[in-house]
Design a protein around this motif. Structure first.
Motif, PDB file in Angstrom:
ATOM      1  N   LYS A   6      -7.095   0.843   5.030  1.00 13.46           N
ATOM      2  CA  LYS A   6      -7.078   2.179   5.617  1.00 13.46           C
ATOM      3  C   LYS A   6      -7.057   2.097   7.146  1.00 13.46           C
ATOM      4  O   LYS A   6      -6.245   2.753   7.805  1.00 13.46           O
ATOM      5  N   HIS A  35       0.812  -1.221   0.000  1.00 13.34           N
ATOM      6  CA  HIS A  35       0.000   0.000   0.000  1.00 13.34           C
ATOM      7  C   HIS A  35       0.847   1.273   0.000  1.00 13.34           C
ATOM      8  O   HIS A  35       0.384   2.318  -0.434  1.00 13.34           O
ATOM      9  N   GLN A  94      -7.255   3.392  -1.349  1.00 15.41           N
ATOM     10  CA  GLN A  94      -7.073   3.190   0.092  1.00 15.41           C
ATOM     11  C   GLN A  94      -7.307   4.443   0.925  1.00 15.41           C
ATOM     12  O   GLN A  94      -7.518   4.335   2.126  1.00 15.41           O
ATOM     13  N   HIS A  95      -7.261   5.629   0.309  1.00 16.22           N
ATOM     14  CA  HIS A  95      -7.465   6.823   1.129  1.00 16.22           C
ATOM     15  C   HIS A  95      -8.854   7.411   0.978  1.00 16.22           C
ATOM     16  O   HIS A  95      -9.158   8.423   1.578  1.00 16.22           O
ATOM     17  N   SER A 142     -10.065  -1.966   0.496  1.00 22.01           N
ATOM     18  CA  SER A 142      -9.418  -0.664   0.711  1.00 22.01           C
ATOM     19  C   SER A 142      -9.759  -0.111   2.082  1.00 22.01           C
ATOM     20  O   SER A 142      -8.915   0.498   2.754  1.00 22.01           O
ATOM     21  N   LYS A 143     -10.998  -0.308   2.510  1.00 23.40           N
ATOM     22  CA  LYS A 143     -11.395   0.216   3.819  1.00 23.40           C
ATOM     23  C   LYS A 143     -10.626  -0.484   4.934  1.00 23.40           C
ATOM     24  O   LYS A 143     -10.233   0.133   5.920  1.00 23.40           O
ATOM     25  N   ASP A 194      -1.065  12.211   0.559  1.00 23.55           N
ATOM     26  CA  ASP A 194      -1.237  10.759   0.691  1.00 23.55           C
ATOM     27  C   ASP A 194      -1.879  10.171  -0.557  1.00 23.55           C
ATOM     28  O   ASP A 194      -1.560   9.067  -0.976  1.00 23.55           O
ATOM     29  N   GLU A 195      -2.830  10.936  -1.132  1.00 22.42           N
ATOM     30  CA  GLU A 195      -3.500  10.443  -2.347  1.00 22.42           C
ATOM     31  C   GLU A 195      -2.496  10.264  -3.479  1.00 22.42           C
ATOM     32  O   GLU A 195      -2.599   9.320  -4.253  1.00 22.42           O
ATOM     33  N   SER A 203      -3.694   0.360   8.438  1.00 23.12           N
ATOM     34  CA  SER A 203      -2.533   1.230   8.313  1.00 23.12           C
ATOM     35  C   SER A 203      -2.595   2.373   9.329  1.00 23.12           C
ATOM     36  O   SER A 203      -1.592   2.718   9.965  1.00 23.12           O
ATOM     37  N   ALA A 204      -3.777   2.957   9.525  1.00 25.02           N
ATOM     38  CA  ALA A 204      -3.916   4.063  10.468  1.00 25.02           C
ATOM     39  C   ALA A 204      -3.629   3.600  11.898  1.00 25.02           C
ATOM     40  O   ALA A 204      -2.952   4.287  12.673  1.00 25.02           O
ATOM     41  N   ASP A 229     -14.205   8.797   8.311  1.00 19.21           N
ATOM     42  CA  ASP A 229     -12.979   8.286   7.722  1.00 19.21           C
ATOM     43  C   ASP A 229     -13.028   6.770   7.565  1.00 19.21           C
ATOM     44  O   ASP A 229     -12.688   6.227   6.528  1.00 19.21           O
ATOM     45  N   PHE A 230     -13.435   6.106   8.627  1.00 17.58           N
ATOM     46  CA  PHE A 230     -13.349   4.648   8.660  1.00 17.58           C
ATOM     47  C   PHE A 230     -14.735   4.030   8.702  1.00 17.58           C
ATOM     48  O   PHE A 230     -15.656   4.573   9.297  1.00 17.58           O
TER      49      PHE A 230
END
Lengths: 404, 477
Positions: A353, A284, A330-331, A349-350, A303-304, A356-357, A383-384
């Motif tokens: 995300k 990623h 992913q973002h 992707s979620k 980040d994008e 990684s966070a 966000d999540f």
């Protein structure tokens, strides 16, 4: 269920099988059936517990079911079959004790229950159909096929059940994973059936006829498995290029991938998707390699941008098109304020995300696991994905990182 | 390739197609018209013919240069079932059906199907004739096949599969050598590799035929499953294997593309290395290892800061050291990829010299002679470096590169490898590098003055390879 409970279950099962075997032996000795043949088949079944073959799902099937299939055809009557199976399974338990590995108890439970039921179904059907007008070979083939379907489904069900108890994995994931093993199961069953059907008519030639085709398949399964392993290792290595170049914190991609895979299994993603997710999570941050370019460092980036560069690199590999898409997305936020959730953002992707966070919070900002989880929870809904953060919580509890 | 060479190749193809087409037709007509062959049971024939065609179309690449197709097993199983009085006509007509593949149709290729026709018909006729002979010598006519004994059936089909492989392989060799010249052919070197699985499959095919004769139609589903399960297993293995290689290729291509001086370098080095390997007669496994080593040899450089790679002047001592570190980046990065370990060793030694000087990878000391593969990689890498434009020097000519390689043969390079490379390169008729003669110093001066506007990419003829950057317009504007 914990290891100890599983171990107890396998012992109880062993007891039941021993009793079953004693009864069956008493029956065949009384009726004077060939108990030497029964013992020979029992030895074959026990010995074959030593050999197993890797399946596409990454697990193993042991070969004991092969002689078991042949024994159904060659032994006279249900009692003889059950006697051979029970004795073989008791011996198999001893053989498996010598093997290392934490999954031998769960494997034993799944394999022995399904084998006994297979023997029952196939031999009853064989006896029932023997009076019909069908030729003997077709009766044998149909009985094995019917028993085999029952065996396959039952084995998948039991190992899903044992697996939920053992690893807290989603039942859907485990069930689908077991279904992937059908090519291997088919090869073993064919070898057993070929042996059983040709032995009375062709003698020792039954050995090459049954074993040679299986050997070709076995070779391919083993090679497939090892290639799968090295493919994963290679992607892991490529994903570390930014880390080796000191452009990304060491270990972040590996830890993120491990956590993401745990979440995906907990949620119950399809096993094929779990593999794609693992690759996407490992890579990623691969876009960071672009930062060896001084001009980009001067111009600044988001980040994008990194996600997009990474996706562009991955997209050059023809077999990783979907992985590239997951990395690109992913973002994407789960939901923008005032808007409905975006259905185009894939679950994979979620998950990346979130994983990684969380990893960043714990390993780069040095927050405690609970504070890290708290951060994710605060970001949920916008966000999540709340479903993923709830799953993260359950995974962390399972890992014993935070209290239940 | 020149226009005349293309025309010559075309004429050869036409002649070959005519020859093979005629051969196939004559054999086919002969087996149909001979009086002692009767056509087998049509239902069984259709069933086996369909299976034969399917598997003939879907051969699987087991490893480099080894394509396996279970169709020989089907042919022999069918031949045993048909019996000696129908095996030749039944088997040969089956084979004749499989000549046109979907790929040929998509490509509108006429040459391949006609040649295939001759090849398949001749191989199938040879195999079935051998089997029929073995099954009928010393046996009263009309005896059922099973009564001749399973040993005779099994050995007969193993012999038949040898005949099939021999005829097939000889014909492929003949075609390849006629159409493509010497390149890519290594007569008989891979024969054992091809023969062993072929004999095993023939043996098994005969036994499966005997199984059908013994237990009847119930054997058909079992035989079908044997083929399908085995085929699927090998097919998914082959697909994964291909995915693995295309993944690393794509990845490296993408990363290299970020820098115009390294763009396509890896692909070209892999191509040159394979060319040398073939010329020197390496076998399939060695070639595969060499190709992988070439693919990964510069992975470490991706982690080197771009300023160094792009520097226009000569590198200082420290900078040079930093550049050489990329050898260790490769080792560090790929240490956990088990199957790549032999390749990593080759790759990390590609800056080691033949006489033991130079920069060695971990585990090798100053004074060690690098492996043959590492020497090949060194020559391929250096040739591409000289003939492409780098940040510090514009591209030089191919003759200059040859001279440079020969000048350092025996010290930096393995002389045998250098000569093999130059010979293979001359045979291929390709040319790389600049067309303008310059000395190394002139080339470096031009680079130092700056060449941002003068990169042109029109040099390399191979369409599969990214052209090396060549500063062509320097002198003539």
């Amino acid at each position: 269920m914990a290891e100890s409970r599983l171990h107890r279950l396998s012992l109880i099962l062993l007891g039941v099988i021993t009793v079953l075997g004693a009864v069956a032996f008493a029956l065949i000795v009384r009726s004077g059936d060939e108990w030497v043949a029964v013992l020979l088949w029992a030895a074959a079944i026990a010995g074959m517990h030593h050999l197993s073959v890797p399946t596409p799902s990454g697990r193993r099937i042991n070969l004991a079911i092969g002689p078991a299939v042949a024994a159904v055809i060659l032994l006279p009557g249900t009692a003889a079959v059950m006697a051979a199976y029970s004795a073989g399974l008791v011996g198999g338990w001893v053989v498996l004790r010598r093997r290392s590995g934490d999954d031998r108890d769960s494997d034993y439970v799944a394999e022995s229950i399904s084998m006994l039921i297979f023997g029952l179904v196939a031999s009853l059907m064989l006896t029932g159909l023997s009076g019909s007008s069908l030729p003997l070979a077709w009766v044998q083939l149909l009985s094995i096929a019917a028993g085999g379907v029952v065996w396959f489904v039952l084995r998948a069900l039991v190992s899903a059940w044992v697996g939920i108890e053992r690893e807290d994995l989603a039942s859907r994931y485990l069930w689908l994973r077991s279904l992937e093993d059908w090519t291997v199961a088919l090869s073993i069953f064919t070898a057993g059936a070929l042996f059983g059907m040709t032995w009375p008519l062709m003698g020792i030639w039954a050995f090459p006829i049954a074993i040679l085709p299986y050997a070709f398949g076995h070779l391919a399964f083993v090679r497939y498995h090892s290639t799968r392993v090295t493919y994963g290792q290679m992607i892991r290595a490529l994903a570390q290029i930014p880390e080796v170049a000191d452009l990304a914190p060491r270990g972040h991609s590996t830890r993120t991938a491990d956590l993401a895979v745990s979440i995906a299994r907990e949620i119950g993603l399809h096993p094929d998707d779990v593999i794609e997710l693992e690759y996407a999570a490992l890579m990623h941050d691969v876009g960071l390699i672009t930062l060896t370019e001084p001009a980009i460092l001067q111009a600044g980036y988001t980040d994008e941008d990194v996600a997009l560069w990474g996706a562009q690199i991955i997209a050059e590999a023809p077999h990783l098109q979907e992985v590239s898409e997951y990395v690109r997305m992913q973002h994407s936020p789960f939901r923008r304020p005032g808007e409905a959730t975006d259905p185009d953002v894939p679950m994979i992707s979620k998950i990346i995300k979130v994983a990684s966070a969380y990893d960043q919070a714990v390993y780069e900002m040095h927050l405690s696991p609970l504070e890290g989880l708290e951060r994710i929870h605060r970001g949920s809904a916008y966000d999540f994905d709340p479903e993923v953060s709830a799953s993260l919580r359950r995974v962390l509890v399972q890992r014993g990182v935070i209290a239940a | 390739m020149s226009r005349a060479a293309v025309q010559r190749q075309h004429r050869t193809k036409v002649r070959l197609a005519a020859g093979f087409g005629a051969l196939g037709s004559v054999i086919l007509a002969a087996v149909i018209w001979v009086p002692w062959q009767t056509f087998p049971n049509p239902l069984l024939w259709v069933l086996f013919a369909a299976a034969f065609v399917y598997f003939e179309w879907h051969s699987v690449e087991v490893n480099d240069r080894l394509y396996a197709s279970p169709s020989i097993m089907i042919l022999l199983a069918a031949a045993v079932i048909f019996g000696p009085e129908s095996a030749i006509v039944g088997g040969t007509t089956m084979a004749a059906l499989a000549v046109v593949t979907p790929i040929d149709i998509r490509r509108h290729d006429w040459f391949q199907p006609i040649v295939n026709f001759g090849q398949l018909v001749a191989s199938a006729a040879a195999a079935t004739t051998v089997l029929s002979l073995v099954l009928s010598i010393g046996v009263a006519p009309g005896t059922p096949v099973l009564d001749t004994g399973l040993l005779r059936i099994a050995l007969g089909s193993a012999l038949a599969s040898i005949a099939y492989a021999l005829v097939n392989y000889r014909m492929v060799l003949f075609i390849v050598s006629r159409v493509y010249g010497r390149m890519g052919v290594r007569p008989w070197s891979n024969m054992a590799q091809i023969m062993v699985p072929e004999i095993g499959m023939g043996f098994l095919g005969g036994l499966l035929g005997a199984t059908y004769l013994t237990i009847g139609t119930a054997a058909l589903p079992l035989i079908a499953v044997v083929f399908l399960a085995g085929y699927m297993a090998f097919e998914s293995y082959a697909r994964l294997r291909e995915a693995q290689e295309s993944t690393i290729r794509g990845f490296i291509k993408a990363l290299e593309a970020k820098d115009r001086y390294t763009r396509g370098h890896t692909e070209r080095v892999a191509y040159f290395a394979e060319m040398i390997g073939i010329q020197m007669g390496l076998d399939g496994t060695q070639l595969e290892r060499l190709r992988w080593a070439a693919l990964i040899h510069d992975v470490g450089k991706l982690a080197v800061p771009r300023e160094l790679i792009r520097k226009r002047s000569r590198l200082t001592e420290e900078e040079y050291e930093a550049m050489q570190m990329h050898v260790h980046f490769v080792e560090d990065l790929l240490k956990d990829v088990d199957f790549l370990q032999p390749m990593v060793e080759i790759a990390s030694n590609h800056h080691a010299h033949y006489d033991g000087n130079g920069y060695h990878g971990t585990g090798h000391e100053h004074g060690d002679t690098p492996s043959k593969e590492a020497c090949i990689l060194a020559v391929a890498d250096t040739f591409d470096a000289i003939t492409s434009t780098r940040s510090y020097r514009v591209a030089l000519t191919q003759p200059y590169a040859y001279a440079e390689l020969r000048r350092h043969a025996g010290t930096q390079f393995d002389p045998e490898v250098v000569e093999a490379f130059i010979e293979a390169m001359e045979d291929s008729g390709r040319s790389y590098g600049s067309k303008i003669e310059r000395t190394d110093d002139e080339a470096r001066d031009i680079a130092e003055e700056g060449l941002d506007e003068i990169l042109e990419t029109d040099q390399i003829v191979d369409r599969d390879l990214t052209p090396a950057p060549v500063a062509e317009g320097v002198d003539n504007g």
